[in-house]
Design a protein around this motif. Structure first.
Motif, PDB file in Angstrom:
ATOM      1  N   VAL A 915       2.714  33.058  47.154  1.00  0.00           N
ATOM      2  CA  VAL A 915       2.100  33.827  46.079  1.00  0.00           C
ATOM      3  C   VAL A 915       1.565  32.853  45.029  1.00  0.00           C
ATOM      4  CG1 VAL A 915       4.306  34.080  44.842  1.00  0.00           C
ATOM      5  CG2 VAL A 915       2.451  35.720  44.418  1.00  0.00           C
ATOM      6  N   ILE A 916       0.483  33.265  44.404  1.00  0.00           N
ATOM      7  CA  ILE A 916      -0.121  32.428  43.370  1.00  0.00           C
ATOM      8  C   ILE A 916      -0.195  33.207  42.064  1.00  0.00           C
ATOM      9  CG2 ILE A 916      -2.312  31.396  42.613  1.00  0.00           C
ATOM     10  CD1 ILE A 916      -2.772  30.457  45.429  1.00  0.00           C
ATOM     11  N   ILE A 917       0.207  32.527  40.994  1.00  0.00           N
ATOM     12  CA  ILE A 917       0.042  33.086  39.654  1.00  0.00           C
ATOM     13  C   ILE A 917      -1.240  32.485  39.067  1.00  0.00           C
ATOM     14  CG2 ILE A 917       1.009  33.164  37.326  1.00  0.00           C
ATOM     15  CD1 ILE A 917       3.801  33.002  38.626  1.00  0.00           C
ATOM     16  N   GLY A 918      -2.205  33.328  38.845  1.00  0.00           N
ATOM     17  CA  GLY A 918      -3.475  32.816  38.313  1.00  0.00           C
ATOM     18  C   GLY A 918      -4.639  33.636  38.824  1.00  0.00           C
ATOM     19  N   ASP A 919      -5.856  33.298  38.557  1.00  0.00           N
ATOM     20  CA  ASP A 919      -6.246  32.327  37.556  1.00  0.00           C
ATOM     21  C   ASP A 919      -6.487  33.031  36.218  1.00  0.00           C
ATOM     22  OD1 ASP A 919      -7.198  29.612  36.819  1.00  0.00           O
ATOM     23  OD2 ASP A 919      -9.156  30.564  36.735  1.00  0.00           O
ATOM     24  N   ALA A 920      -6.848  32.256  35.199  1.00  0.00           N
ATOM     25  CA  ALA A 920      -7.084  32.846  33.891  1.00  0.00           C
ATOM     26  C   ALA A 920      -8.418  33.557  33.818  1.00  0.00           C
ATOM     27  CB  ALA A 920      -7.006  31.754  32.813  1.00  0.00           C
ATOM     28  N   ARG A 921      -9.420  32.993  34.494  1.00  0.00           N
ATOM     29  CA  ARG A 921     -10.766  33.563  34.384  1.00  0.00           C
ATOM     30  C   ARG A 921     -11.038  34.570  35.490  1.00  0.00           C
ATOM     31  NH1 ARG A 921     -14.716  29.219  34.981  1.00  0.00           N
ATOM     32  NH2 ARG A 921     -16.275  30.662  34.148  1.00  0.00           N
ATOM     33  N   SER A 922     -11.783  35.590  35.164  1.00  0.00           N
ATOM     34  CA  SER A 922     -12.131  36.624  36.133  1.00  0.00           C
ATOM     35  C   SER A 922     -12.994  36.077  37.253  1.00  0.00           C
ATOM     36  CB  SER A 922     -12.853  37.780  35.430  1.00  0.00           C
ATOM     37  OG  SER A 922     -12.006  38.424  34.526  1.00  0.00           O
ATOM     38  N   SER A 923     -14.019  35.273  36.905  1.00  0.00           N
ATOM     39  CA  SER A 923     -14.949  34.763  37.912  1.00  0.00           C
ATOM     40  C   SER A 923     -14.229  33.890  38.933  1.00  0.00           C
ATOM     41  CB  SER A 923     -16.076  33.973  37.244  1.00  0.00           C
ATOM     42  OG  SER A 923     -15.532  32.991  36.371  1.00  0.00           O
ATOM     43  N   ALA A 924     -13.282  33.042  38.497  1.00  0.00           N
ATOM     44  CA  ALA A 924     -12.517  32.202  39.423  1.00  0.00           C
ATOM     45  C   ALA A 924     -11.559  33.057  40.234  1.00  0.00           C
ATOM     46  CB  ALA A 924     -11.753  31.122  38.653  1.00  0.00           C
ATOM     47  N   SER A 925     -10.943  34.033  39.615  1.00  0.00           N
ATOM     48  CA  SER A 925     -10.018  34.926  40.309  1.00  0.00           C
ATOM     49  C   SER A 925     -10.728  35.708  41.403  1.00  0.00           C
ATOM     50  CB  SER A 925      -9.370  35.898  39.319  1.00  0.00           C
ATOM     51  OG  SER A 925      -8.567  35.203  38.388  1.00  0.00           O
ATOM     52  N   ILE A 926     -11.971  36.092  41.150  1.00  0.00           N
ATOM     53  CA  ILE A 926     -12.758  36.811  42.159  1.00  0.00           C
ATOM     54  C   ILE A 926     -12.955  35.949  43.394  1.00  0.00           C
ATOM     55  CG2 ILE A 926     -15.094  37.677  42.636  1.00  0.00           C
ATOM     56  CD1 ILE A 926     -15.150  38.625  39.687  1.00  0.00           C
ATOM     57  N   VAL A 927     -13.321  34.670  43.196  1.00  0.00           N
ATOM     58  CA  VAL A 927     -13.562  33.741  44.309  1.00  0.00           C
ATOM     59  C   VAL A 927     -12.286  33.529  45.119  1.00  0.00           C
ATOM     60  CG1 VAL A 927     -14.203  31.370  44.883  1.00  0.00           C
ATOM     61  CG2 VAL A 927     -15.423  32.583  43.074  1.00  0.00           C
ATOM     62  N   VAL A 928     -11.152  33.281  44.447  1.00  0.00           N
ATOM     63  CA  VAL A 928      -9.885  33.012  45.130  1.00  0.00           C
ATOM     64  C   VAL A 928      -9.370  34.275  45.819  1.00  0.00           C
ATOM     65  CG1 VAL A 928      -7.491  32.272  44.810  1.00  0.00           C
ATOM     66  CG2 VAL A 928      -9.323  31.165  43.519  1.00  0.00           C
ATOM     67  N   ALA A 929      -9.439  35.407  45.127  1.00  0.00           N
ATOM     68  CA  ALA A 929      -8.952  36.661  45.709  1.00  0.00           C
ATOM     69  C   ALA A 929      -9.795  37.076  46.904  1.00  0.00           C
ATOM     70  CB  ALA A 929      -8.972  37.763  44.651  1.00  0.00           C
ATOM     71  N   ASP A 930     -11.096  36.824  46.860  1.00  0.00           N
ATOM     72  CA  ASP A 930     -11.972  37.090  47.999  1.00  0.00           C
ATOM     73  C   ASP A 930     -11.522  36.294  49.220  1.00  0.00           C
ATOM     74  OD1 ASP A 930     -13.963  39.001  47.754  1.00  0.00           O
ATOM     75  OD2 ASP A 930     -15.177  37.765  46.432  1.00  0.00           O
ATOM     76  N   THR A 931     -11.121  35.027  49.019  1.00  0.00           N
ATOM     77  CA  THR A 931     -10.734  34.138  50.120  1.00  0.00           C
ATOM     78  C   THR A 931      -9.314  34.405  50.592  1.00  0.00           C
ATOM     79  OG1 THR A 931     -12.182  32.464  49.164  1.00  0.00           O
ATOM     80  CG2 THR A 931     -10.610  31.708  50.809  1.00  0.00           C
ATOM     81  N   LEU A 932      -8.347  34.415  49.671  1.00  0.00           N
ATOM     82  CA  LEU A 932      -6.943  34.575  50.048  1.00  0.00           C
ATOM     83  C   LEU A 932      -6.629  35.992  50.515  1.00  0.00           C
ATOM     84  CD1 LEU A 932      -5.024  32.503  47.356  1.00  0.00           C
ATOM     85  CD2 LEU A 932      -6.029  31.760  49.512  1.00  0.00           C
ATOM     86  N   GLY A 933      -7.464  36.959  50.090  1.00  0.00           N
ATOM     87  CA  GLY A 933      -7.264  38.343  50.509  1.00  0.00           C
ATOM     88  C   GLY A 933      -7.384  38.515  52.007  1.00  0.00           C
ATOM     89  N   VAL A 934      -8.210  37.689  52.659  1.00  0.00           N
ATOM     90  CA  VAL A 934      -8.365  37.726  54.125  1.00  0.00           C
ATOM     91  C   VAL A 934      -7.055  37.382  54.810  1.00  0.00           C
ATOM     92  CG1 VAL A 934      -9.619  36.684  56.061  1.00  0.00           C
ATOM     93  CG2 VAL A 934     -10.801  37.120  53.901  1.00  0.00           C
ATOM     94  N   PHE A 935      -6.245  36.498  54.190  1.00  0.00           N
ATOM     95  CA  PHE A 935      -4.978  36.040  54.769  1.00  0.00           C
ATOM     96  C   PHE A 935      -3.773  36.794  54.210  1.00  0.00           C
ATOM     97  CE2 PHE A 935      -8.018  32.528  54.430  1.00  0.00           C
ATOM     98  CZ  PHE A 935      -8.214  32.245  55.764  1.00  0.00           C
ATOM     99  N   GLY A 936      -4.015  37.778  53.371  1.00  0.00           N
ATOM    100  CA  GLY A 936      -2.945  38.620  52.838  1.00  0.00           C
ATOM    101  C   GLY A 936      -2.057  37.938  51.838  1.00  0.00           C
ATOM    102  N   ILE A 937      -2.517  36.895  51.175  1.00  0.00           N
ATOM    103  CA  ILE A 937      -1.701  36.166  50.192  1.00  0.00           C
ATOM    104  C   ILE A 937      -1.886  36.795  48.820  1.00  0.00           C
ATOM    105  CG2 ILE A 937      -1.311  33.934  49.071  1.00  0.00           C
ATOM    106  CD1 ILE A 937      -2.326  32.647  51.680  1.00  0.00           C
ATOM    107  N   PRO A 938      -0.821  37.252  48.183  1.00  0.00           N
ATOM    108  CA  PRO A 938      -0.974  37.914  46.887  1.00  0.00           C
ATOM    109  C   PRO A 938      -1.245  36.933  45.746  1.00  0.00           C
ATOM    110  CG  PRO A 938       1.347  37.837  47.502  1.00  0.00           C
ATOM    111  CD  PRO A 938       0.582  37.288  48.683  1.00  0.00           C
ATOM    112  N   MET A 939      -1.936  37.463  44.755  1.00  0.00           N
ATOM    113  CA  MET A 939      -2.202  36.749  43.497  1.00  0.00           C
ATOM    114  C   MET A 939      -1.764  37.637  42.349  1.00  0.00           C
ATOM    115  SD  MET A 939      -6.071  35.294  43.776  1.00  0.00           S
ATOM    116  CE  MET A 939      -6.054  34.711  42.085  1.00  0.00           C
ATOM    117  N   VAL A 940      -1.156  37.043  41.349  1.00  0.00           N
ATOM    118  CA  VAL A 940      -0.817  37.771  40.132  1.00  0.00           C
ATOM    119  C   VAL A 940      -1.455  37.019  38.964  1.00  0.00           C
ATOM    120  CG1 VAL A 940       1.005  38.752  38.706  1.00  0.00           C
ATOM    121  CG2 VAL A 940       1.385  38.472  41.160  1.00  0.00           C
TER     122      VAL A 940
END
Length: 1613
Positions: A915-940
């Motif tokens: 699990v990853i805590i982050g990121d602070a910015r919406s635009s960066a969170s969108i990029v990471v969540a788009d990628t990690l979402g394919v592998f089912g890894i949660p982000m908070v």
């Protein structure tokens, strides 16, 4: 793509001995599937690989795709980290041109930026300055609109409205958009939306038959032929842009011959075939309806239209671009390559980064002759066709090319449009539509932007005087050249009139006459004195001084003439010097005379010899000395700065050039006047002291009065001279000269002349001492009037490892953390000669505190004996350097682990960091969540608040502890409505935060009474002029309240300019991004005091503040990240010093952070704190799972070591706990926490700095009516409003008695107050509708209340009722007379009786209608009139046939005897009685009320006729009888009877018919009781007509001529 690859493989020139292959995959139109597929492509097809193969080049070095911009963004974000190029064929979002974020992305479709550019050019070319824009709720629509707005910025094209087509729409929402289009003034509407969204809108447009708009299409729908199936002719004339479409030779026939036999084992081909032809391969599955077996011989019976080649041709170009790049790589000569040491690129396998280098530089021509290359942003040269929708011969839409745009051409030739081919929409035909906010300004005017409106809405202001505009729509008026002025129409400059005080002016003539007259009068006095020089009076007044004084006075009068005429250098110098010197001579003489008078008395004292000092010599010397001083002043003035001619024009002078003499030196002029004033004052004082000397003829008195007039004139002269315009300045000076000269002459010499000339007997030594009071009073009266009048007149004037460091601690589970500790990432190496290295710059202490808060929280939980006992949390927190690329690279490093190489069997293990805590910015969170979402890894996330991250379909693994912006927008909208701010301005940052926030606010405000006046964007790359334009827009707007959706740095840029321009009259509304930015108080002063806004809920965590203050690198001595932060914070270095820049001290690690963590800083830290606790509680729930009762398949419990991310995600979604500070935390179905905000108000503290005072709060967990709380007593408002709530409205409240009517083309908040219609009221302010008054009530004059109606009917109390009653009774009375036998007395009696009843039946029509009276009046009227007409008819018949009876053998009269006459009258009456009975039985006349409408506040009581047919039959029957009577009487008018009654009956019937013919229109058109009055009048008029015409002649004979009432006379021929 396959066709193109095969074509290239067959080409003997391009890539000979080199074969291209392909791996094309279906992405299913999903971002997740697209990213997963792309990663599969570049990872290869092997199930497992050895460790040494991990760093090899990918099998697929380049990807062609994707079609959608959103999917391309996700893939390019991920593959860009590994340097793998992408070439898209349809993703046109302008954001993909960002080389920093997407360095490996290229495309063969033009960027939307070009489309916006061409669209803006088209709008300007057509003169459409006022347009409407509708766009789709997606990346394409939003980016396109922003680009268009940027292109139109600073131009003369404005956007009236921006309407969004939502993805999940309702019919009412679409109708509202169509209604907005209809009510708005713009005739031109631009639609930026994909085909399906556009179809939804245009179907409603067609349904509502909106045919008066010109539609502008974009590439997304301009060639959608499907529209013609349902649009009919409604959309004909649409014009728009289409991608350049070129037919590729052989492609169409290739597509038509496609068959699955070529690729029999490819499941994708079989799936497509089955869907297309409704058949199946292999065994049939039981389906309804049953499907036939696919043979593979089916043929595609399609015709590929030219318009379909746009996307296919872009794929074609993309394959050729890669092929040509590979050809360039093959052509590389060793030692001359572009890489280090002249190395050529690797070919087998191809290195993606090297291929990217060649792709960027590729330039080639396609087989169809099209030149292809990529610019520095990876975009191709833009080219578009301009398409116009015509109605074809079959009645369907044809797409006709009417122009094109080609960026490769010269700027003035790139856009071509053949207007002759264009057929315009909106009913304009071949005429270009007009779409403007304001009509063109005519010549002589300029455009002035209306306050609070865009620049396209303006008023036409007439040019000022001296300015012209000789073109329409001038923005500025042109100033006329020198010596020219504007004409009255302000259309041309005309020569100015030259003006000066001339001898031809009336004023010049008058002054000249006065001057010459004064000189003549002085000469006359001089002659008189000379003639009487030996007389005592002349001698006693010092004759020598008198003559000198008269001579100087003559010069004073004559010097006035020098001021008149065209100024010349000589005349300017002469006038002022002559004036100054002559007046000094004059005053010197007067002074000398005064001194002589004063000291002459002293000389009379015994032993006094004072007069020897005041002899003639001394007097001459004094005069000479006084004059010499003035001469000296004048000489210096003329030498240093002489008076010279000057021109004064324009301004208040208007169309005049005024020629004047400039004084040259103001000091010189002041000295001349001052010296004269000094002498005059001395003279006045001396003469005043000598006025009571015991002389009988004391000259001092006259000198006193003359000096009094002199001083009064020149004191008056100063303000008059300064304020007088043009030539009147000179006139004032001349008048002052003449007035003062006349004053001296008359006051001093008039009394003397009086004695010399008129009273010579007093001109003796004895009488010299007699006071000449009467002469002095005469002189004073002569001067006082002109001086007083003149003074009054003159006073009235006009990729890879993380770039930066990380902090790591081992544990049973490792929590990942992403924090933007630094804000500047190292610049990427676009040459790709080495892996990216470098150090991040610029520490953000706030973000470092967030990272340390994560460590603090992990340590706190590890110490907790209840939460996760015997289980240790670890962490791996990394710096993302505030960059999307670095953030994604770091996130992939976290989940991939820290090992440099791993064995094949480890590839499928669970990640070290689940699990990853982050990121602070919406635009960066969108990029990471788009990628990690394919592998089912949660982000908070702890700070990414974009509402788009709540999309569970796109971001299924994303959660956050910060509320979504959707809640912020909801609270903001609530606040605006609560405060009554219906007209607000919105400024937002050019980023995801700003854009999404504004869209959300607009959605929340939709349908409310709050409108947005303007939307201004703060660009990332801004210019000072752009910021100033935003501030200017804020200032000119009527909106007093301004909401700013922008991150703190962007807000600072704007507000600094606001403070600089001292804009203090606005109420600023802050968002969570900047509401607690204490840094603002360092520079804003008091300008931003009163700002109110939302802040994230901030709770202080026990021990966190002291933990942060005691941070030291000694605890983590080997951690590079900590050292970097420490070095930047304290300006020191660890290890050896590097020789660069100023020397820095060695870091000891003992430095302390001298900071005080404010409560406002706990917002982000507390969210990190909650995020760690949420994960810890979720793991605790996993540990507490009882075997067999787990939430997974067969009751299985989750894996613990290692933790499976997807299982952890399941528990995270369901977690619910209370933090140590007592707050309940959980996530909703979208992964959002319960929203809570503090409402902050900026106060000025005791030290003059800004204090953030909590004045309210919002808590979603509360009841809907208690969630928002605001203490208005604590609030200090901005904009100078103090404790009074600011008013921000477009239109003032509508008072009682009015309703709101939205102004055409304006939002609903802009309205006019329309008075309620009669019969309607509004008893509340701002009523949207007026209330109709209840029955029998009407509105008062103010339309504020309903009052009872007045009951109206024709009554006996009305004036009209009284008059008609009198006429009725009078008529009945008049019918009582004596009759004779010759006129058939029986018929006459019956006729008179019926006439009496006709008169009296009129009374039945007067009075309050009742059922009986309604029935009575009409039946009585009908029957009595029939009886009357029947009698007349009988009399007419008798007259007619009586003559026939006189013929021999005629016995016709036996048929017209008395019995037959009675029978005829009875029969005629019986018919009318029958009609009346039927009328009364079937539909009788009954009382009715008529109210409202034209009758206003009246209830009119009337008798409704019941049956119109019955009423018409009654009148018709009467009319029929009248017509018969008239005709019979007309035929009998010339019978040879001496007294022929037929003539009188003819006249009576003529009147009767005329009255009742006039009655019909009068009856129909008369209102209320006047309808009844008209009917009564018709009854009376026709009755009087019958009575008078028939009986008046008879009464005349009976009463006045009785001698003719004999049988003899009756039979006379």
């Amino acid at each position: 793509m396959i066709f193109t690859v095969e074509e290239i493989n067959r080409d003997p020139v391009l890539l000979p001995n080199f074969t291209l292959g392909y791996l094309a995959a279906d992405t299913c139109l999903s971002e997740g599937t697209t990213l997963s597929t792309a990663l599969s492509l570049v990872s290869g097809q092997e199930e497992a690989i050895s460790g040494e193969q991990c760093s090899r080049a990918p099998t697929v070095p380049v990807i062609i795709g994707d079609a959608r911009s959103s999917a391309s963004i996700v893939v390019a974000d991920t593959l860009g980290v590994f340097g793998i190029p992408m070439v898209s064929y349809y993703a046109s979002c302008a954001c993909l041109s960002d080389r920093k974020r997407f360095p490996t992305f290229l495309r063969t479709v033009p960027s939307n930026a070009f489309q916006a550019k061409v669209m803006a050019r088209l709008l300007r070319l057509m003169g459409w300055s006022w347009v409407g824009v509708v766009y789709g709720d997606d990346a394409y629509g939003e980016s396109s609109v922003q680009l268009l707005q940027q292109e139109l910025e600073g131009s003369d094209v404005c956007i009236d409205y921006l309407e969004v087509i939502p993805k999940s729409y309702t019919l009412s929402r679409i109708r509202r958009i169509v209604e907005r289009i209809q009510i708005s003034k713009p005739q031109v509407v631009v639609i930026f939306a994909i085909g399906p969204d556009t179809e939804v809108l245009l179907r409603e447009v067609v349904k509502q038959n909106v045919t008066n708009r010109q539609w502008i299409a974009t590439t997304a729908w301009s060639t959608s032929g499907y529209f013609s199936l349902w649009s009919g002719h409604s959309l004909a004339g649409t014009i728009g842009l289409a991608l350049r479409s070129i037919e590729v030779k052989g492609l169409s026939s290739y597509l038509m011959q496609l068959s699955p036999e070529e690729l029999p084992k490819e499941q994708l081909v079989q799936n497509v075939w089955e869907e297309l032809f409704g058949c199946r391969f292999g065994e049939e599955i039981q389906s309804e309806p049953p499907q036939p077996q696919c043979t593979g011989l089916e043929k595609m019976q399609i015709q590929v239209q030219e318009a379909m080649f746009d996307g296919m041709y872009n794929v074609y170009k993309a394959v050729y671009a890669i092929a040509n790049a590979i050809q360039d790589m093959l052509d590389c000569q060793p030692g001359k390559g572009p890489f280090k040491g002249g190395r050529c690129p690797d070919i087998k396998p191809i290195n993606p980064e090297q291929l990217l280098h060649y792709l960027k530089a590729v330039t080639f021509t396609t087989p169809v002759g099209d030149l292809v290359y990529f610019d520095k942003n990876g975009d191709p040269p833009a080219s578009y066709d301009i398409i116009n929708w015509h109605i074809g011969s079959e009645g369907k839409l044809d797409f006709v090319k009417v122009g094109q745009f080609d960026a490769a051409r010269e700027p003035d030739q790139d856009l071509q449009l053949d207007l002759k081919k264009v057929i315009w929409g909106g009913g304009w035909g071949d005429k270009v539509p007009v779409s403007v906010c304001s009509e063109s300004c005519p010549l002589g005017t300029r455009k002035a932007v209306q306050k609070g409106k865009p620049v396209c809405c303006y008023d036409c202001i007439p040019c000022a005087a001296g300015e012209i505009s000789n073109a329409t729509d001038s923005t500025e008026c042109i100033k006329c050249p020198e010596r020219f002025w504007s004409n009255t129409d302000r259309t041309e400059c005309i020569p100015m009139l030259v003006e000066f005080l001339s001898f031809q002016d009336n004023m010049g003539i008058i002054l000249s006459v006065l001057s010459v007259a004064g000189a003549t009068l002085t000469g006359t006095v001089f002659i008189a004195f000379f003639h009487h020089r030996d007389t005592p009076l002349v001698r006693a007044n010092n004759s020598e001084l008198s003559f000198l004084l008269l001579l100087s006075l003559k010069l004073c009068f004559l010097c006035a003439l020098a001021f008149i005429g065209r100024p010349a250098p000589w005349s300017c110098m002469l006038r002022h010097t002559l004036f100054g010197i002559t007046f000094v001579v004059c005053l010197a003489c007067v002074l000398s005379k005064t001194v002589v008078v004063l000291f002459a008395f002293r000389a009379t004292l015994p032993g006094s010899d004072v007069m020897k000092y005041f002899g003639p010599v001394q007097q001459r010397a004094g005069i000479f000395f006084c004059t010499l001083v003035q001469v000296g002043i004048c000489v210096l003035w003329l030498v240093l700065a002489p008076p010279l001619p000057t021109e004064s024009a324009g301004g208040e002078l208007g169309a005049r050039v005024v020629l004047l003499c400039a004084v040259g030196s103001v000091i010189g002029f002041s000295l001349v006047l001052g010296y004269i004033g000094l002498l005059a004052a001395i003279c006045f004082l001396l003469a005043f002291f000598a006025r009571k000397l015991p002389d009988n003829f004391n000259e001092a008195k006259f000198i006193t009065f003359s000096m009094l007039i002199f001083c009064a004139v020149w004191i008056t002269f100063v303000p008059a001279y300064i304020s007088s315009p043009g030539k009147y300045t000179v006139a004032v000076e001349v008048f002052a000269i003449l007035a003062s000269s006349y004053g001296l002459l008359l006051c001093i010499f008039a009394p003397k002349c009086y004695i010399i000339l008129l009273r010579p007997e007093r001109n003796t030594k004895k009488n010299m001492m007699v006071m000449a009071v009467d002469a002095w009073l005469w002189a004073l009266g002569l001067l006082a009037g002109p001086v007083w009048v003149h003074s009054l007149g003159l006073s009235c004037t006009l990729q890879s490892r993380s770039i930066s460091g990380s902090l790591y601690k081992e544990g049973d589970v490792i929590l990942g953390g992403l924090f933007p500790v630094h804000t500047i990432a190292p610049a990427p190496d676009y040459v790709f000669t080495q892996r990216q290295r470098g150090r991040c710059q610029s520490v953000d202490l706030r973000s470092y505190h967030w990272l340390q808060t994560m460590i603090f929280t992990v340590e706190e939980i590890n110490r907790d004996p209840v939460l996760l006992p015997n289980f240790t949390l670890g962490y791996l927190a990394a710096d993302t350097c505030l960059s999307e690329g670095t953030t994604l690279s770091t996130a992939l490093s976290l989940v991939s682990g820290q090992e440099e190489a791993i064995s094949g069997e480890q590839c499928s293990r669970a990640p070290t960091v689940p699990v990853i805590i982050g990121d602070a910015r919406s635009s960066a969170s969108i990029v990471v969540a788009d990628t990690l979402g394919v592998f089912g890894i949660p982000m908070v996330s702890y700070y990414a608040s974009c509402a788009c991250l709540s999309d569970r379909k796109r971001f299924p693994t994303f959660l956050r502890t910060v509320p979504s912006n959707a809640f912020q927008a909801k609270v903001m909208a609530r606040l605006l409505r609560l405060m009554g701010w219906s007209w607000v301005g919105v400024v937002y940052g050019d980023d995801a935060y700003g854009e999404s926030s504004v869209q959300l606010l607009q959605q929340e405000l939709e349908g409310s009474d709050v409108c947005i006046d303007y939307l201004e964007v703060i660009p990332k790359s801004y210019t000072l002029s752009r910021i100033r334009r935003i501030v200017e827009r804020i200032q000119i707007s009527k909106a007093q309240v301004v909401v700013i959706f922008a991150i703190s740095p962007d807000t600072e840029v704007l507000l600094r300019e606001v403070v600089k321009q001292n804009v203090t009259n606005r109420q600023w509304i802050a968002t969570t991004a900047w509401s607690t930015s204490g840094y603002f108080s360092l520079w804003s002063g008091h300008s931003l005091a009163g700002t109110i806004g939302l802040a994230l809920r901030s709770i202080e965590v026990k021990g966190l503040s002291s933990y942060l203050m005691q941070l030291s690198p000694e605890e983590l001595p080997k951690e590079q990240l900590v050292q970097n932060v420490w070095e930047e914070l304290f300006g020191c270095r660890f290890g050896e010093e590097i020789q660069s820049g100023p020397p820095q001290p060695q870091c000891t690690g003992l430095e302390k952070m001298q900071i005080q963590v404010q409560e406002a800083m706990f917002d982000g830290m507390y969210n990190v704190y909650k995020a760690v606790y949420a994960i810890a509680n979720a793991i605790q729930d996993m540990l507490d799972c009882q075997p067999g009762k787990g939430p997974f398949k067969d009751g299985r419990c989750p894996d613990i070591k290692p933790i499976n991310p997807e299982q952890l995600l399941h528990y995270l979604k369901a977690v619910q706990f209370t933090t140590p500070v007592g707050e309940l935390v959980y996530f909703d179905k979208n992964g959002d926490p319960p929203a809570s905000y503090d409402i902050i108000n900026w106060h000025i503290g005791s030290e003059g700095k800004l204090d953030f005072v909590k004045v309210g709060q919002f808590d979603e967990a509360r009841a809907p009516d208690q969630d928002l709380q605001l203490d208005l007593k604590k609030v200090i408002w901005g904009g100078g409003w103090g404790d009074k709530v600011p008013v921000s409205v477009c239109s003032e409240s509508c008072p009682l008695g009015t309703r709101k009517a939205v102004q055409k083309g304006k939002p609903v908040c802009c309205y006019d107050c329309i008075p309620c219609a009669a019969g309607e009221i509004s008893n509340a302010t701002d009523s949207t509708e007026c209330i109709k008054c209840p029955k029998r009530f009407w509105s008062n004059t103010d339309r504020t209340e309903c009052i009872p109606m007045l009951v109206e009917f024709l009554s006996f109390q009305d004036d009209m009722g009284i008059i008609l009653s009198v006429l009725s009774v009078a008529g009945a009375t008049l019918t009582g007379t004596v009759f004779v036998r010759a006129n058939n007395s029986e018929l006459s009696f019956l006729l008179l009786l019926s006439l009496k009843l006709c008169f009296l039946c009129a009374l039945a029509f007067i009075g309050r209608p009742a059922p009986w009276s309604c029935m009575l009046r009409h039946t009585l009227f009908g029957i009595t009139f029939v009886v009357c007409l029947a009698c007349v008819l009988s009399k007419t018949v008798v007259v007619l046939f009586a003559f026939r009876a006189t013929l021999p053998g005629s016995d016709v009269m036996k048929y017209f005897g008395p019995v037959q006459q009675r029978a005829g009258i009875f029969f005629c009456t019986l018919v009318q009685v029958g009609i009346c009975v039927l009328w009364l039985v079937l539909a009788p006349p009954l009382p009715t009320e008529s109210a409202g409408g034209e009758r206003g506040a009246r209830v009119v009581l009337l008798c409704a006729v019941g049956s119109v047919i019955g009423f018409s039959l009654v009148l018709g029957y009467i009319g029929l009888l009248a017509a018969i009577c008239f005709l019979l009487a007309f035929f009998a008018r010339k019978l040879p009877d001496n007294f022929n009654e037929a003539k009188f009956i003819t006249f009576s019937m003529l009147i009767f018919c005329a009255v009742w013919i006039a009655f019909v229109p009068a009856y129909i058109s008369s209102p209320g009781k006047y309808t009844v009055a008209v009917e009564v009048f018709a009854i009376l008029a026709s009755s009087y007509g019958l009575l008078l015409c028939i009986f008046a002649p008879k009464c005349y004979i009976i009463l006045l001529r009785p001698e003719r009432n004999t049988k003899k006379n009756m039979m006379a021929k």
